[in-house]
Motif scaffolding. Structure first.
Motif, PDB file in Angstrom:
ATOM      1  N   MET A 198      25.331  45.622  75.251  1.00 19.54           N
ATOM      2  CA  MET A 198      26.024  46.074  76.454  1.00 19.54           C
ATOM      3  C   MET A 198      25.269  45.690  77.718  1.00 19.54           C
ATOM      4  O   MET A 198      25.810  45.777  78.819  1.00 19.54           O
ATOM      5  CB  MET A 198      26.268  47.583  76.400  1.00 19.54           C
ATOM      6  N   GLY A 199      24.017  45.299  77.568  1.00 20.24           N
ATOM      7  CA  GLY A 199      23.287  44.726  78.683  1.00 20.24           C
ATOM      8  C   GLY A 199      22.605  45.693  79.627  1.00 20.24           C
ATOM      9  O   GLY A 199      22.031  45.270  80.629  1.00 20.24           O
ATOM     10  N   PHE A 200      22.648  47.002  79.348  1.00 17.86           N
ATOM     11  CA  PHE A 200      21.956  47.927  80.241  1.00 17.86           C
ATOM     12  C   PHE A 200      20.815  48.626  79.489  1.00 17.86           C
ATOM     13  O   PHE A 200      20.761  48.616  78.261  1.00 17.86           O
ATOM     14  CB  PHE A 200      22.912  48.959  80.844  1.00 17.86           C
ATOM     15  N   ASP A 201      19.933  49.224  80.260  1.00 14.57           N
ATOM     16  CA  ASP A 201      18.774  49.909  79.710  1.00 14.57           C
ATOM     17  C   ASP A 201      19.147  51.350  79.374  1.00 14.57           C
ATOM     18  O   ASP A 201      19.458  52.136  80.276  1.00 14.57           O
ATOM     19  CB  ASP A 201      17.636  49.877  80.735  1.00 14.57           C
ATOM     20  N   PRO A 202      19.125  51.746  78.099  1.00 13.60           N
ATOM     21  CA  PRO A 202      19.457  53.129  77.748  1.00 13.60           C
ATOM     22  C   PRO A 202      18.542  54.147  78.411  1.00 13.60           C
ATOM     23  O   PRO A 202      18.943  55.296  78.628  1.00 13.60           O
ATOM     24  CB  PRO A 202      19.291  53.155  76.221  1.00 13.60           C
ATOM     25  N   GLY A 203      17.322  53.720  78.738  1.00 14.72           N
ATOM     26  CA  GLY A 203      16.413  54.631  79.421  1.00 14.72           C
ATOM     27  C   GLY A 203      16.921  55.020  80.800  1.00 14.72           C
ATOM     28  O   GLY A 203      16.725  56.157  81.253  1.00 14.72           O
ATOM     29  N   VAL A 204      17.585  54.088  81.483  1.00 19.34           N
ATOM     30  CA  VAL A 204      18.157  54.380  82.796  1.00 19.34           C
ATOM     31  C   VAL A 204      19.339  55.334  82.642  1.00 19.34           C
ATOM     32  O   VAL A 204      19.530  56.251  83.449  1.00 19.34           O
ATOM     33  CB  VAL A 204      18.588  53.081  83.502  1.00 19.34           C
ATOM     34  N   LEU A 205      20.131  55.154  81.607  1.00 24.21           N
ATOM     35  CA  LEU A 205      21.240  56.069  81.325  1.00 24.21           C
ATOM     36  C   LEU A 205      20.707  57.468  81.030  1.00 24.21           C
ATOM     37  O   LEU A 205      21.253  58.473  81.508  1.00 24.21           O
ATOM     38  CB  LEU A 205      22.061  55.557  80.140  1.00 24.21           C
ATOM     39  N   PHE A 206      19.633  57.536  80.244  1.00 30.03           N
ATOM     40  CA  PHE A 206      19.020  58.819  79.916  1.00 30.03           C
ATOM     41  C   PHE A 206      18.586  59.535  81.194  1.00 30.03           C
ATOM     42  O   PHE A 206      18.841  60.731  81.374  1.00 30.03           O
ATOM     43  CB  PHE A 206      17.823  58.585  78.991  1.00 30.03           C
TER      44      PHE A 206
END
Length: 220
Positions: A198-206
């Motif tokens: 999906m190309g995004f950082d899951p850490g940023v979503l967290f």
């Protein structure tokens, strides 16, 4: 036997503890490579240099071994959560849980992933997991009120037995449950690989989820 009030283990007890630790260590390795469905006591016995029947002296069944692994996982997380709460607040606890999960994804998915078919954990494992929720309730009770009021507040007030009698408000109950479900939602999807590609950082979503959980709603 005791020495100044401290129990002293016999050589047999020490050997048994060492063998149990070795069996569980290889069980975790096997879970990481072949998955739970392929967990084999015979393969574990061969790896640690004993016969299948000999291993049953340490773990009478596959479920007994699974139970010990579940206990160890929950105890590890409970200790991490308690330590984080002792030196910080909600955010520190959240990142401690994330670090714990990322350090050993297989262990995380073992206790928070798909339930094990036919396996029923004994009550003491639930007691350990309840320790974690008690810490979450405490840190949310100490955190600033988010200013929200939802229909779930009243509902959870009527179903608060899981809170262990802790004298916290319905808003704290709701905030702790919401925190628990949302951070585990992100972690479970991430560790199961659902964000791959999906190309995004899951850490940023967290981090964004944490911000959303703590931001006061002034739209009312």
């Amino acid at each position: 036997m005791s020495l100044e009030g401290v129990a002293v283990k016999t050589s047999r007890e020490r050997y048994r503890a060492q063998m149990c630790a070795e069996i569980k260590r290889y069980a975790w390795e096997q879970l990481g490579t072949t998955g739970l469905s392929a967990l084999s006591l015979n393969a574990i016995a061969k790896h640690v240099g004993m016969s299948g029947p000999a291993l049953y002296r340490y773990f009478p069944s596959r479920d007994d071994l699974i139970t010990d692994l579940v206990r160890d996982a929950y105890r590890s997380l409970a200790d991490v959560v308690r330590a984080a709460a002792g030196s910080g607040g909600v955010a520190e606890v959240a990142y401690a849980i994330r670090d714990w999960a990322l350090a050993d994804p297989q262990r995380y998915l073992f206790v928070y992933g798909t339930p094990i078919p036919g396996y029923r954990a004994p009550g003491d494992t639930t007691e350990i997991s309840n320790e974690i929720m008690a810490v979450l309730l405490r840190v949310h009770a100490e955190a600033p009120d988010d200013g929200r009021a939802t229909a779930f507040d009243g509902h959870v007030e009527e179903h608060r037995d899981w809170a262990g009698g802790l004298p916290v408000s319905s808003a704290v109950l709701r905030r702790a449950v919401t925190f628990w479900t949302r951070i585990h939602g992100v972690l479970s999807l991430e560790l199961a690989g659902h964000f791959a590609g999906m190309g995004f950082d899951p850490g940023v979503l967290f981090a964004a989820e944490l911000t959303s959980l703590s931001t006061k709603d002034d739209s009312r």
